[in-house]
Write a protein that holds these residues in place. Structure first.
Motif, short mmCIF file in Angstrom:
data_model
loop_
_atom_site.label_atom_id
_atom_site.label_comp_id
_atom_site.label_asym_id
_atom_site.label_seq_id
_atom_site.Cartn_x
_atom_site.Cartn_y
_atom_site.Cartn_z
N PRO A 66 14.39 29.60 12.13
CA PRO A 66 15.62 29.42 11.27
C PRO A 66 15.87 30.61 11.90
O PRO A 66 17.29 31.53 11.15
N ILE A 67 15.99 30.93 13.39
CA ILE A 67 16.42 32.38 13.84
C ILE A 67 18.36 31.55 14.12
O ILE A 67 17.91 30.79 15.20
N ILE A 68 19.09 32.75 13.52
CA ILE A 68 20.71 31.88 13.69
C ILE A 68 20.39 32.34 15.48
O ILE A 68 20.56 32.71 16.09
N GLU A 69 21.33 30.49 15.95
CA GLU A 69 22.33 30.92 17.07
C GLU A 69 22.69 31.93 17.88
O GLU A 69 23.60 32.37 17.00
N GLY A 70 22.89 32.39 18.57
CA GLY A 70 24.06 33.42 19.10
C GLY A 70 22.87 34.89 18.61
O GLY A 70 23.42 36.05 19.41
N LYS A 71 21.85 34.77 17.90
CA LYS A 71 21.64 36.55 18.20
C LYS A 71 20.84 36.73 19.14
O LYS A 71 20.35 36.25 20.18
N GLU A 72 21.38 38.01 19.02
CA GLU A 72 20.32 38.92 21.05
C GLU A 72 19.39 39.26 20.54
O GLU A 72 19.13 39.59 19.63
N LEU A 73 18.87 39.05 22.03
CA LEU A 73 17.36 39.37 21.51
C LEU A 73 17.20 40.47 22.23
O LEU A 73 16.68 40.43 23.56
N SER A 74 16.90 41.79 21.71
CA SER A 74 15.76 42.80 22.62
C SER A 74 15.50 43.46 21.85
O SER A 74 15.14 43.80 20.63
N PRO A 75 13.89 43.86 22.59
CA PRO A 75 13.87 43.18 23.89
C PRO A 75 13.91 41.39 23.91
O PRO A 75 13.64 40.66 23.00
N PRO A 76 14.11 41.20 25.79
CA PRO A 76 14.45 40.07 25.37
C PRO A 76 12.74 39.05 24.77
O PRO A 76 11.66 39.71 25.41
N LEU A 77 12.61 37.43 24.11
CA LEU A 77 11.68 37.04 23.43
C LEU A 77 10.83 36.40 25.17
O LEU A 77 11.87 35.39 25.80
N LEU A 78 9.95 36.64 25.64
CA LEU A 78 8.99 35.90 26.62
C LEU A 78 7.81 34.92 26.18
O LEU A 78 6.75 35.03 24.89
N ASP A 79 7.95 33.79 25.93
CA ASP A 79 7.37 32.66 25.84
C ASP A 79 6.42 31.89 26.60
O ASP A 79 7.14 31.89 27.63
N LEU A 80 5.11 31.32 26.36
CA LEU A 80 4.44 30.86 27.73
C LEU A 80 4.26 29.02 26.96
O LEU A 80 3.88 29.17 25.66
N TYR A 81 4.89 28.36 28.30
CA TYR A 81 4.41 27.11 27.36
C TYR A 81 3.55 25.89 28.26
O TYR A 81 3.77 26.87 30.02
N ASN A 96 17.08 35.72 26.42
CA ASN A 96 18.06 37.11 26.36
C ASN A 96 19.09 36.94 24.24
O ASN A 96 19.34 37.42 23.77
N ILE A 97 19.20 35.66 24.77
CA ILE A 97 20.32 34.89 23.34
C ILE A 97 19.64 34.19 22.23
O ILE A 97 19.10 32.96 23.56
N ALA A 98 19.31 33.88 21.29
CA ALA A 98 18.70 32.54 20.90
C ALA A 98 19.69 31.54 20.20
O ALA A 98 20.20 31.58 20.38
N THR A 99 19.18 30.39 20.95
CA THR A 99 19.31 29.16 21.59
C THR A 99 18.60 28.18 21.62
O THR A 99 17.77 28.40 21.60
N GLY A 100 18.97 26.96 21.74
CA GLY A 100 18.14 25.96 21.77
C GLY A 100 17.07 25.52 21.34
O GLY A 100 17.11 26.07 20.10
N SER A 101 15.57 25.31 21.78
CA SER A 101 15.06 25.36 21.17
C SER A 101 14.30 25.64 20.33
O SER A 101 14.02 25.29 18.52
N LEU A 102 14.21 27.65 20.44
CA LEU A 102 13.92 29.14 19.80
C LEU A 102 14.70 28.46 18.17
O LEU A 102 14.34 28.86 17.01
N CYS A 103 16.57 27.98 18.50
CA CYS A 103 16.55 27.78 16.62
C CYS A 103 15.98 26.24 16.18
O CYS A 103 17.40 26.92 14.93
N ALA A 113 16.73 15.19 30.89
CA ALA A 113 16.92 16.05 29.23
C ALA A 113 15.62 15.12 28.55
O ALA A 113 15.43 14.46 29.00
N PHE A 114 15.00 16.09 28.02
CA PHE A 114 14.28 15.74 26.70
C PHE A 114 13.07 14.70 27.43
O PHE A 114 13.40 13.76 27.15
N ASN A 115 12.33 15.07 28.45
CA ASN A 115 11.25 15.04 29.30
C ASN A 115 11.95 13.74 29.57
O ASN A 115 10.80 12.11 29.13
N ALA A 116 13.12 13.46 29.56
CA ALA A 116 13.33 12.55 30.90
C ALA A 116 13.78 10.76 30.17
O ALA A 116 14.24 10.16 30.73
N LEU A 117 13.81 11.55 28.99
CA LEU A 117 13.88 10.14 28.47
C LEU A 117 16.00 9.73 28.57
O LEU A 117 16.66 8.88 28.38
N LYS A 118 16.39 11.41 28.76
CA LYS A 118 17.90 10.78 29.44
C LYS A 118 18.02 11.38 30.79
O LYS A 118 17.50 11.63 31.23
#
Ligand code: TMP
Ligand code: ASP
Length: 250
Positions: A108-123, A97-104, A36-41
């Motif tokens: 300032p998007i609130i943890e647990g916010k339902e994302l409808s339509p789902p958010l799609l990001d490309l990295y 589908n639900i805001a958490t992780g790096s998005l939060c 995890a964390f780019n193999a730091l762990k």
């Protein structure tokens, strides 16, 4: 025991890819390494490779039944699968589908916010750059994929999300978010590749409301919650409870 295989072509953090006799296929070995964390762990989790291989196989077979193109061909053993050889597109396609992780963490998007339509990001898939989030303009400058291919990738990822979210819901699991990788096979087809497992998805248990107990994915490892392999095993048990055993490669 490892099946007959050719040269090691690539070793990632959680899998090894080997050549095989058929030039259109490769062998994937699922490792017990957890990072995890780019193999730091980094840790070894006994049994993780087997469970992720089995979960991925079952989910790929379900996608196939749904008509969703993917690289899976069949299992060779409990930790090894045969897949179509693809040219991997260096993008991590994340659907939420639900805001958490790096998005939060990053907004300032609130943890647990339902994302409808789902958010799609490309990295951009590059550990040395810590997989940066791309904008449409950055993607255009990078020229990794055409505009038409990008739309095709996004349509495929949303289809996977719609299908898997519904399937997991039926076994009391919430698909919070996940990462997909895609590639182009030797016939030029776009396929879902890599793996679909609790290493690459966030999955919550609907049978408990406790905010730690409900976590059945790699966040248990990231957050030092313990019981990682047991949680992955619970997902496998529920998936296998409603699907037939994944096929062996002939
Ligand atoms: P994130 O909230 O950390 O951006 O993660 C979003 C989803 O992508 C989550 O389901 C975990 C998955 N993921 C990977 O599979 N590999 C990665 O390297 C990262 C950062 C996330
Ligand atoms: N897959 C990444 C790593 O191995 C990050 C993560 O999943 O948290 O470091």
């Amino acid at each position: 025991m490892s099946p007959d295989h050719g040269l090691l072509m690539y070793e990632g953090k959680a899998k090894r890819i080997y050549a095989c006799k058929d030039i259109d296929s490769v062998l994937v070995e699922f490792k017990n390494d957890a990072t995890a964390f780019n193999a730091l762990k980094h840790s070894q989790l006994e049994g993780k490779g087997r469970i992720n291989c089995q979960i991925s196989a079952s989910l790929f077979e379900l996608l196939e039944q749904e008509g969703i193109p993917n690289h899976y061909l069949g299992l060779l053993s409990e930790e090894w699968m045969m897949v179509q050889k693809v040219e991997v597109i260096p993008l991590e396609i994340v659907v939420r589908n639900i805001a958490t992780g790096s998005l939060c963490k990053q907004t300032p998007i609130i943890e647990g916010k339902e994302l409808s339509p789902p958010l799609l990001d490309l990295y951009y898939k590059d550990d040395s750059l810590s997989d940066p989030l791309l904008t449409e303009s950055r993607l255009e400058i990078l020229g990794i994929v055409s505009h038409a291919k990008r739309l095709e990738i996004e349509k495929l990822a949303r289809w996977v999300n719609d299908f898997l979210k519904d399937f997991l819901d039926k076994i009391d699991l919430v698909l919070v978010d996940f990462k997909l990788e895609m590639g182009i096979n030797n016939s030029g087809e776009l396929l879902v590749a890599d793996e679909i497992s609790p290493d690459t998805c966030r999955i919550w248990d609907k049978r408990t409301l406790d905010s730690n107990d409900r976590i059945l994915d790699k966040d248990r490892f990231r957050q030092d919650l313990g019981g990682v392999v047991e949680a992955y095993g619970e997902i496998l048990k529920r998936v296998q409870g409603v699907t037939s055993k994944p096929r062996n490669y002939k």
